[in-house]
Structure formats: C-alpha cells, structure tokens
Design a protein around this motif. Structure first.
Motif, mmCIF file in Angstrom:
data_model
loop_
_atom_site.group_PDB
_atom_site.id
_atom_site.type_symbol
_atom_site.label_atom_id
_atom_site.label_comp_id
_atom_site.label_asym_id
_atom_site.label_seq_id
_atom_site.Cartn_x
_atom_site.Cartn_y
_atom_site.Cartn_z
ATOM 1 N N SER A 146 0.835 -1.191 0.000
ATOM 2 C CA SER A 146 0.000 0.000 0.000
ATOM 3 C C SER A 146 0.875 1.249 0.000
ATOM 4 C CB SER A 146 -0.902 0.011 1.236
ATOM 5 O OG SER A 146 -0.162 0.400 2.385
ATOM 6 N N GLU A 147 0.225 2.384 -0.065
ATOM 7 C CA GLU A 147 0.931 3.647 0.158
ATOM 8 C C GLU A 147 1.382 3.730 1.621
ATOM 9 O OE1 GLU A 147 -1.034 7.250 -1.079
ATOM 10 O OE2 GLU A 147 -2.394 6.097 -2.340
ATOM 11 N N PRO A 148 2.438 4.501 1.899
ATOM 12 C CA PRO A 148 2.762 4.784 3.297
ATOM 13 C C PRO A 148 1.677 5.645 3.937
ATOM 14 C CG PRO A 148 4.159 6.049 1.818
ATOM 15 C CD PRO A 148 3.374 5.110 0.959
ATOM 16 N N LEU A 149 1.838 5.941 5.205
ATOM 17 C CA LEU A 149 0.745 6.532 5.970
ATOM 18 C C LEU A 149 0.634 8.047 5.856
ATOM 19 C CD1 LEU A 149 1.232 4.555 9.340
ATOM 20 C CD2 LEU A 149 0.045 3.834 7.235
ATOM 21 N N GLY A 150 1.730 8.728 5.548
ATOM 22 C CA GLY A 150 1.841 10.146 5.851
ATOM 23 C C GLY A 150 0.866 11.091 5.204
ATOM 24 N N THR A 151 0.431 10.830 3.975
ATOM 25 C CA THR A 151 -0.421 11.807 3.299
ATOM 26 C C THR A 151 -1.905 11.616 3.604
ATOM 27 O OG1 THR A 151 -0.456 10.406 1.314
ATOM 28 C CG2 THR A 151 1.221 12.145 1.414
ATOM 29 N N HIS A 152 -2.250 10.647 4.435
ATOM 30 C CA HIS A 152 -3.649 10.469 4.827
ATOM 31 C C HIS A 152 -4.101 11.689 5.632
ATOM 32 C CE1 HIS A 152 -7.242 8.802 6.684
ATOM 33 N NE2 HIS A 152 -7.158 7.734 5.916
ATOM 34 N N PRO A 153 -5.309 12.207 5.393
ATOM 35 C CA PRO A 153 -5.760 13.416 6.101
ATOM 36 C C PRO A 153 -5.742 13.302 7.618
ATOM 37 C CG PRO A 153 -7.201 12.952 4.245
ATOM 38 C CD PRO A 153 -6.268 11.782 4.357
ATOM 39 N N LEU A 154 -5.938 12.110 8.168
ATOM 40 C CA LEU A 154 -5.945 11.969 9.628
ATOM 41 C C LEU A 154 -4.593 12.264 10.265
ATOM 42 C CD1 LEU A 154 -8.161 8.785 10.214
ATOM 43 C CD2 LEU A 154 -8.686 11.155 10.843
ATOM 44 N N ILE A 155 -3.508 12.141 9.492
ATOM 45 C CA ILE A 155 -2.183 12.411 10.053
ATOM 46 C C ILE A 155 -2.088 13.856 10.525
ATOM 47 C CG2 ILE A 155 0.283 12.547 9.544
ATOM 48 C CD1 ILE A 155 -0.701 9.694 9.832
ATOM 49 N N ALA A 156 -2.583 14.782 9.739
ATOM 50 C CA ALA A 156 -2.544 16.195 10.144
ATOM 51 C C ALA A 156 -3.386 16.430 11.390
ATOM 52 C CB ALA A 156 -3.020 17.080 8.998
ATOM 53 N N ASP A 157 -4.510 15.736 11.497
ATOM 54 C CA ASP A 157 -5.346 15.883 12.695
ATOM 55 C C ASP A 157 -4.596 15.423 13.937
ATOM 56 O OD1 ASP A 157 -7.404 16.793 11.099
ATOM 57 O OD2 ASP A 157 -8.452 14.872 11.032
ATOM 58 N N VAL A 158 -3.903 14.296 13.835
ATOM 59 C CA VAL A 158 -3.151 13.800 14.993
ATOM 60 C C VAL A 158 -2.002 14.753 15.322
ATOM 61 C CG1 VAL A 158 -1.778 11.885 15.907
ATOM 62 C CG2 VAL A 158 -3.772 11.412 14.479
ATOM 63 N N LEU A 159 -1.318 15.248 14.315
ATOM 64 C CA LEU A 159 -0.252 16.222 14.559
ATOM 65 C C LEU A 159 -0.777 17.448 15.301
ATOM 66 C CD1 LEU A 159 1.642 16.125 11.149
ATOM 67 C CD2 LEU A 159 2.708 15.729 13.375
ATOM 68 N N ALA A 160 -1.919 17.964 14.879
ATOM 69 C CA ALA A 160 -2.494 19.142 15.529
ATOM 70 C C ALA A 160 -2.820 18.854 16.987
ATOM 71 C CB ALA A 160 -3.740 19.595 14.771
ATOM 72 N N ASP A 161 -3.354 17.672 17.261
ATOM 73 C CA ASP A 161 -3.669 17.320 18.642
ATOM 74 C C ASP A 161 -2.406 17.125 19.474
ATOM 75 O OD1 ASP A 161 -6.344 17.491 18.127
ATOM 76 O OD2 ASP A 161 -6.674 15.323 17.998
ATOM 77 N N ARG A 162 -1.368 16.531 18.900
ATOM 78 C CA ARG A 162 -0.112 16.380 19.631
ATOM 79 C C ARG A 162 0.471 17.756 19.995
ATOM 80 N NH1 ARG A 162 -1.758 12.041 20.075
ATOM 81 N NH2 ARG A 162 -0.837 10.038 19.475
ATOM 82 N N LEU A 163 0.349 18.704 19.077
ATOM 83 C CA LEU A 163 0.836 20.055 19.366
ATOM 84 C C LEU A 163 0.037 20.693 20.488
ATOM 85 C CD1 LEU A 163 1.441 21.213 15.703
ATOM 86 C CD2 LEU A 163 3.204 21.039 17.470
ATOM 87 N N SER A 164 -1.268 20.545 20.464
ATOM 88 C CA SER A 164 -2.097 21.096 21.543
ATOM 89 C C SER A 164 -1.736 20.460 22.881
ATOM 90 C CB SER A 164 -3.582 20.876 21.237
ATOM 91 O OG SER A 164 -3.968 21.608 20.098
ATOM 92 N N ASP A 165 -1.485 19.157 22.888
ATOM 93 C CA ASP A 165 -1.096 18.471 24.124
ATOM 94 C C ASP A 165 0.237 18.988 24.651
ATOM 95 O OD1 ASP A 165 -3.371 16.926 23.910
ATOM 96 O OD2 ASP A 165 -2.332 15.179 23.058
ATOM 97 N N ALA A 166 1.124 19.381 23.738
ATOM 98 C CA ALA A 166 2.448 19.877 24.144
ATOM 99 C C ALA A 166 2.401 21.303 24.668
ATOM 100 C CB ALA A 166 3.417 19.788 22.959
ATOM 101 N N LEU A 167 1.256 21.964 24.507
ATOM 102 C CA LEU A 167 1.115 23.373 24.909
ATOM 103 C C LEU A 167 -0.046 23.493 25.894
ATOM 104 C CD1 LEU A 167 1.460 24.912 21.342
ATOM 105 C CD2 LEU A 167 3.246 24.839 23.104
ATOM 106 N N PRO A 168 0.129 23.019 27.139
ATOM 107 C CA PRO A 168 -0.994 23.022 28.091
ATOM 108 C C PRO A 168 -1.528 24.411 28.401
ATOM 109 C CG PRO A 168 1.075 22.503 29.194
ATOM 110 C CD PRO A 168 1.353 22.441 27.723
ATOM 111 N N MET A 169 -0.697 25.438 28.234
ATOM 112 C CA MET A 169 -1.146 26.818 28.468
ATOM 113 C C MET A 169 -1.661 27.472 27.188
ATOM 114 S SD MET A 169 -0.692 26.902 31.634
ATOM 115 C CE MET A 169 -1.029 28.634 31.986
ATOM 116 N N GLY A 170 -1.671 26.722 26.103
ATOM 117 C CA GLY A 170 -2.219 27.235 24.856
ATOM 118 C C GLY A 170 -1.204 27.939 23.977
#
Length: 226
Positions: free
Chosen positions: A91-115
């Motif tokens: 199959s294709e690798p995972l990276g260009t699937h739209p859900l990857i960007a969603d997970v990245l955005a959530d990981r960034l929010s988790d890394a910034l508890p004060m926003g």
C-alpha cells in the motif's frame, strides 16, 4: 482472505517498540477477521522479506508500510521484497492520509498546556529522505496542517534533506518567532524522534503513535490496496 503485513522501520528503543506493538494491536481490533503480522525493514526482527516468504504461500499479502513518506525503505526494501511474490503487493505509506494532520495538531495542543501565544511558529520535523517524492509527501502534510493551527508552519528534516531541523528553527527565530514548536512527524520514539528533540525547538510534541486514528490510517491503506 488477505494477510496484512504491518511493516515498521524497527528500533532499539523499548518505548518505540511498545508504540508499534500497540498500534498493530489497534489494527487487529479494527480488522478482527484479518490476519495481521508484524515485520520491520531495519534494526529488529523479523525482516520484511522473511515475513513475506513465510506468509505468501498461505495467502495473498498486502504490506502496509508503517512509515510516513515514500523513501528508500518503501521504494526499495519493501518493493524488492514484495516483487519476489506474485500474490504480494504494498500500500501507500501513511503520511499523506488526512488523519495524520489531525493527529499532529492534537499532539501540538497536548504539548502546549497553556495554549498558543502570539509569536509561535511550528516546524514540521520529519525524518528526511534522499527520495524527492518523500519531500513532496511532507510538504503535503504541512499544507494540511497549516489551516488547523494558529501559527505559521515550515518544514525541517532530521537527516538526508534540507533544511535540517536546527536550521528551520533558527530561521523561524530570525524571522521573529517568540517560540518555536517542533511537530514530531515521526511515528514512534526512537532514533529520529531523538533527532527531532535535539533540534533546538523550545517545545517538541510527542510522536504520532499509538493513536486509534493512526490505526485507522493503516486500515484505510490496507483496504485501498486490497
């Protein structure tokens, strides 16, 4: 039925090994009627050519690279192993699937508890590859990530490509960034995650896996290839 071979890079990092095991466990839970087998292309065992040779005589197989872009391992190692068997494909690798960007955005929010704050800048920190197609994949992820964040996004690479993460971080600061956040565009803890962490950013997000959405990406790649 068709066997899914989930092929990761491989790592000596126990946390990275556990993250991949959990990811594959999540995939099995989503595909209870499908045989899901693990393989690697480097560092660990069992290697992908060995696993395909074992599985292909009993069933058709689809290799899903647990990798985030087209690179040497997908285009050479996995493709070569798959090409030895008429009933195997990848199959294709995972990276260009739209859900990857969603997970990245959530990981960034988790890394910034004060926003988020004014002057934040995100460096999408990827492993890097000498394959130009891999850079296209990473730029596609950056394009999907930008509308999800209240900060500009540029790209940096841990190896093989430019700009390096440290250079991208320095350029962001020279451009006026008050805080630089590295978005870890790596699947699990390990060598490349360590390079991202040492790239000089003020904040570094966690790798992508494990996460139920990453398991869904694996499933989607499998079903598309089948």
């Amino acid at each position: 039925m068709t066997t899914l071979i989930a092929c990761s890079h491989g790592t000596n990092d126990p946390a990275g090994q556990e993250a991949v095991r959990r990811l594959i466990g999540d995939v099995r839970a989503l595909l209870p009627a499908v045989r899901v087998v693990a393989a690697v292309v480097d560092v660990e065992q069992p290697q992908i050519d060995e696993v395909i040779a074992q599985e292909a005589p009993r069933d058709d197989v689809i290799v899903v690279p647990l990798l985030l872009s087209v690179g040497y391992h997908t285009a050479v190692d996995i493709t070569r192993a798959v090409g030895r068997h008429t009933n195997a494909r990848q199959s294709e690798p995972l990276g260009t699937h739209p859900l990857i960007a969603d997970v990245l955005a959530d990981r960034l929010s988790d890394a910034l508890p004060m926003g988020w704050v004014r002057g934040d800048h995100v460096v999408l920190a990827a492993a890097g590859s000498s394959n130009p197609a891999a850079l296209v994949d990473v730029e596609a992820v950056a394009a999907r990530l930008r509308p999800l964040l209240p900060a500009p996004v540029t790209v940096g690479y841990a190896s093989a490509s430019v700009p390096r993460i440290g250079t991208a971080v320095a350029e962001a600061r020279a451009g006026g960034a008050a805080r630089v956040i590295a978005a870890s565009h790596v699947l699990a803890p390990g060598f490349f995650a360590g390079l991202v962490s040492s790239g000089g950013a003020d904040v570094v997000s966690l790798p992508l896996a494990p996460d139920p959405r990453i398991a869904q990406v694996v499933v989607d790649r499998f079903l598309a290839a089948r």
